[in-house]
Design a protein around this motif. Structure first.
Motif, PDB file in Angstrom:
ATOM      1  N   THR A 266      30.713  29.819  38.860  1.00  0.00           N
ATOM      2  CA  THR A 266      31.208  31.151  37.957  1.00  0.00           C
ATOM      3  C   THR A 266      30.101  32.274  38.461  1.00  0.00           C
ATOM      4  N   GLY A 267      30.236  33.505  38.091  1.00  0.00           N
ATOM      5  CA  GLY A 267      29.303  34.524  38.424  1.00  0.00           C
ATOM      6  C   GLY A 267      29.774  35.873  38.242  1.00  0.00           C
ATOM      7  N   PRO A 268      28.984  37.016  38.438  1.00  0.00           N
ATOM      8  CA  PRO A 268      29.424  38.265  38.263  1.00  0.00           C
ATOM      9  C   PRO A 268      30.778  38.675  38.980  1.00  0.00           C
ATOM     10  N   HIS A 269      30.643  38.068  40.154  1.00  0.00           N
ATOM     11  CA  HIS A 269      31.955  38.763  40.941  1.00  0.00           C
ATOM     12  C   HIS A 269      33.000  37.928  40.652  1.00  0.00           C
ATOM     13  N   GLU A 270      33.345  37.213  39.683  1.00  0.00           N
ATOM     14  CA  GLU A 270      34.538  36.440  39.476  1.00  0.00           C
ATOM     15  C   GLU A 270      35.791  37.260  39.260  1.00  0.00           C
ATOM     16  N   GLY A 271      35.575  38.204  38.380  1.00  0.00           N
ATOM     17  CA  GLY A 271      36.919  39.156  38.176  1.00  0.00           C
ATOM     18  C   GLY A 271      37.273  39.884  39.476  1.00  0.00           C
ATOM     19  N   ARG A 272      36.352  40.233  40.280  1.00  0.00           N
ATOM     20  CA  ARG A 272      36.954  40.861  41.540  1.00  0.00           C
ATOM     21  C   ARG A 272      37.626  39.732  42.449  1.00  0.00           C
ATOM     22  N   LEU A 273      37.026  38.453  42.423  1.00  0.00           N
ATOM     23  CA  LEU A 273      37.767  37.375  43.005  1.00  0.00           C
ATOM     24  C   LEU A 273      39.046  37.175  42.601  1.00  0.00           C
ATOM     25  N   ARG A 274      39.200  36.898  41.320  1.00  0.00           N
ATOM     26  CA  ARG A 274      40.456  36.570  40.759  1.00  0.00           C
ATOM     27  C   ARG A 274      41.508  37.614  41.130  1.00  0.00           C
ATOM     28  N   GLU A 275      40.993  38.941  41.241  1.00  0.00           N
ATOM     29  CA  GLU A 275      42.087  39.845  41.683  1.00  0.00           C
ATOM     30  C   GLU A 275      42.409  39.777  42.967  1.00  0.00           C
ATOM     31  N   LEU A 276      41.555  39.334  43.909  1.00  0.00           N
ATOM     32  CA  LEU A 276      41.897  39.210  45.261  1.00  0.00           C
ATOM     33  C   LEU A 276      43.052  37.821  45.304  1.00  0.00           C
ATOM     34  N   ALA A 277      42.770  37.020  44.437  1.00  0.00           N
ATOM     35  CA  ALA A 277      43.581  35.748  44.405  1.00  0.00           C
ATOM     36  C   ALA A 277      45.220  36.022  43.546  1.00  0.00           C
ATOM     37  N   ARG A 278      45.203  37.097  43.029  1.00  0.00           N
ATOM     38  CA  ARG A 278      46.584  37.537  42.567  1.00  0.00           C
ATOM     39  C   ARG A 278      47.612  37.429  43.454  1.00  0.00           C
ATOM     40  N   GLY A 279      48.934  36.669  43.071  1.00  0.00           N
ATOM     41  CA  GLY A 279      49.943  36.501  44.173  1.00  0.00           C
ATOM     42  C   GLY A 279      49.625  35.359  45.015  1.00  0.00           C
ATOM     43  N   LEU A 280      48.337  34.567  45.082  1.00  0.00           N
ATOM     44  CA  LEU A 280      48.299  33.720  45.859  1.00  0.00           C
ATOM     45  C   LEU A 280      48.297  32.188  45.007  1.00  0.00           C
ATOM     46  N   PRO A 281      49.196  31.732  44.807  1.00  0.00           N
ATOM     47  CA  PRO A 281      49.250  30.478  43.714  1.00  0.00           C
ATOM     48  C   PRO A 281      48.530  29.280  44.558  1.00  0.00           C
ATOM     49  N   ASN A 282      48.129  29.507  45.710  1.00  0.00           N
ATOM     50  CA  ASN A 282      47.416  28.270  46.370  1.00  0.00           C
ATOM     51  C   ASN A 282      46.002  28.357  46.153  1.00  0.00           C
TER      52      ASN A 282
END
Length: 432
Positions: A266-282
């Motif tokens: 976990t960490g302060p960059h988590e929101g941005r990383l989750r945005e990058l992962a949107r649309g990537l079910p893997n």
């Protein structure tokens, strides 16, 4: 022996590898009958934690923890950051370190708990420091510039302003050099970190002593057959911050639809990383895992990917992967990661995105290669990176320092004040 350790972050009030090493070393020493004390700064953790949760923590049996907390709160670590001195924590630290019963003082991450001036305490004891970060040569700790790239040419003032760090005028006063001369040894977990500091003018007695894992860290699961997941996956773990490089890894998973990526942390960059992962079910986020959860995550993975963008001083995640017979994939330019992973024979390295994709595919589909790397990494973990090997070197370092002091007599300089004695210490303990 009575051994006192001083560090900024520890236990529940911690983030990463430096606190993990202190906890593991303190526990290992206590199991061997030594009296161990650990002082850390609660105010410092609270001042920088953001939304980072307190992790579950029980001190190792036999270890006495001294959580330092000032009535001035965040002003205490700010004062240390600005002056390079213990300031509001000085009295508590003196009482612990200067106790005549203290045999060894081991400093760790001292940036916000005492600054370089804390190294002047405990003059009667053996004094060593482990440099877990690049703080001695980088006010931002990581040689990571403007939160964008690896630092090659110092622009410290503007970098600190961009990073919203209080000014550290004491860095231009020679305080670091004077304080380091009080040490008997300055210890580095990797040769890369040691040479980086030597090249930037750190003249203290330098010693190479790698990290280790306790014998029972993995709970024996490395001897179990790993579970067969519905889909093959690679794992990654660490604090979710920009310099750890997860933002480089996640978008590449669209080219690997047959493979999952599981990220722990976990960490302060988590929101941005989750945005990058949107649309990537893997791509899956596993959250903050404890020791057993992390060991099992790594054990079932085809590989552990460590995409750090800055020069790590060791990279505990490599050792944790090796502990459960899992190979690693690391950036070839990430400092000690290349030294500990690729050069050890336990992993692959890359420089480009294409090479990273190729490395993941190889370890997902090539069983023979994976087995070869797994064996090499595990062999390293149970030999020179074992608890017994580490403590043998640790006690050898202390014995060598004591012998050097005794041979010079009570009126001569300590081991940290001249070069001939320290160079012999480094040569003996830094072997291997």
């Amino acid at each position: 022996m009575r051994i006192c350790m001083v560090t900024t972050f520890f236990g529940a009030h911690s983030f990463g590898g430096d606190a993990a090493y202190v906890e593991r070393l303190a526990g290992a020493l206590a199991r061997r009958g030594h009296e161990v004390h650990v002082a850390h700064c609660v105010d410092a953790f609270e001042s920088v934690r953001g939304g980072h949760p307190l992790r579950p923590f029980e001190p190792p049996p036999g270890v006495t923890v001294h959580p330092l907390k000032s009535r001035f709160g965040i002003l205490s670590p700010i004062a240390t950051q600005a002056t390079g001195r213990p300031y509001f924590k000085a009295e508590a630290l003196k009482g612990l370190i200067d106790d005549v019963k203290t045999d060894v003082v081991h400093f760790h991450n001292i940036s916000l708990v005492g600054g370089p001036a804390v190294l002047e305490l405990g003059s009667h004891a053996v004094r060593i420091m482990t440099a877990h970060e690049h703080w001695l040569i980088c006010p931002m700790h990581l040689l990571w510039k403007y939160d964008r790239r690896r630092c090659e040419t110092p622009n410290c003032a503007s970098c600190c302003l961009a990073g919203r760090r209080p000014p550290q005028a004491w860095r231009s006063t020679g305080l670091i050099g004077r304080s380091l001369r009080q040490l008997d040894a300055l210890v580095f977990p990797s040769r890369h970190a040691l040479e980086e500091h030597r090249a930037r003018g750190i003249g203290a007695p330098l010693v190479h002593l790698p990290y280790f894992l306790p014998d029972d860290w993995s709970g024996g699961i490395e001897d179990e057959d790993p579970p067969v997941p519905a889909r093959p996956y690679v794992a990654a773990a660490g604090r979710l911050v920009r310099m750890k490089g997860f933002q480089r890894l996640i978008p590449l998973m669209k080219y690997l639809p047959e493979v999952d990526l599981k990220i722990a942390g976990t960490g302060p960059h988590e929101g941005r990383l989750r945005e990058l992962a949107r649309g990537l079910p893997n791509v899956q986020f596993e959250g903050l895992l404890g020791r057993e959860g992390l060991a099992r995550l790594f054990h079932g993975a085809r590989a552990v990917v460590v995409p750090s963008l800055f020069p790590e001083t060791f990279g505990y995640v490599v050792l944790e992967a090796f502990s459960v017979r899992t190979p690693v994939i690391v950036d070839a330019d990430a400092g000690a990661l290349f030294e500990n992973a690729a050069l050890s024979g336990g992993g692959l390295s890359y420089r480009t995105d294409a090479e990273l994709l190729w490395s993941i595919r190889r370890l997902v589909h090539d069983d023979d290669l994976r087995d070869e790397l797994s064996h090499a990494g595990y062999s390293r973990r149970i030999n020179e990176w074992s608890e017994a090997a580490h403590l043998d070197r640790y006690f050898e370092l202390i014995a060598t320092i004591r012998a050097g002091r005794a041979s010079r007599g009570p009126h001569l300089p300590t081991a940290g004040a001249t070069r001939p004695g320290p160079s012999r210490v480094a040569g003996r303990v830094g072997e291997g």
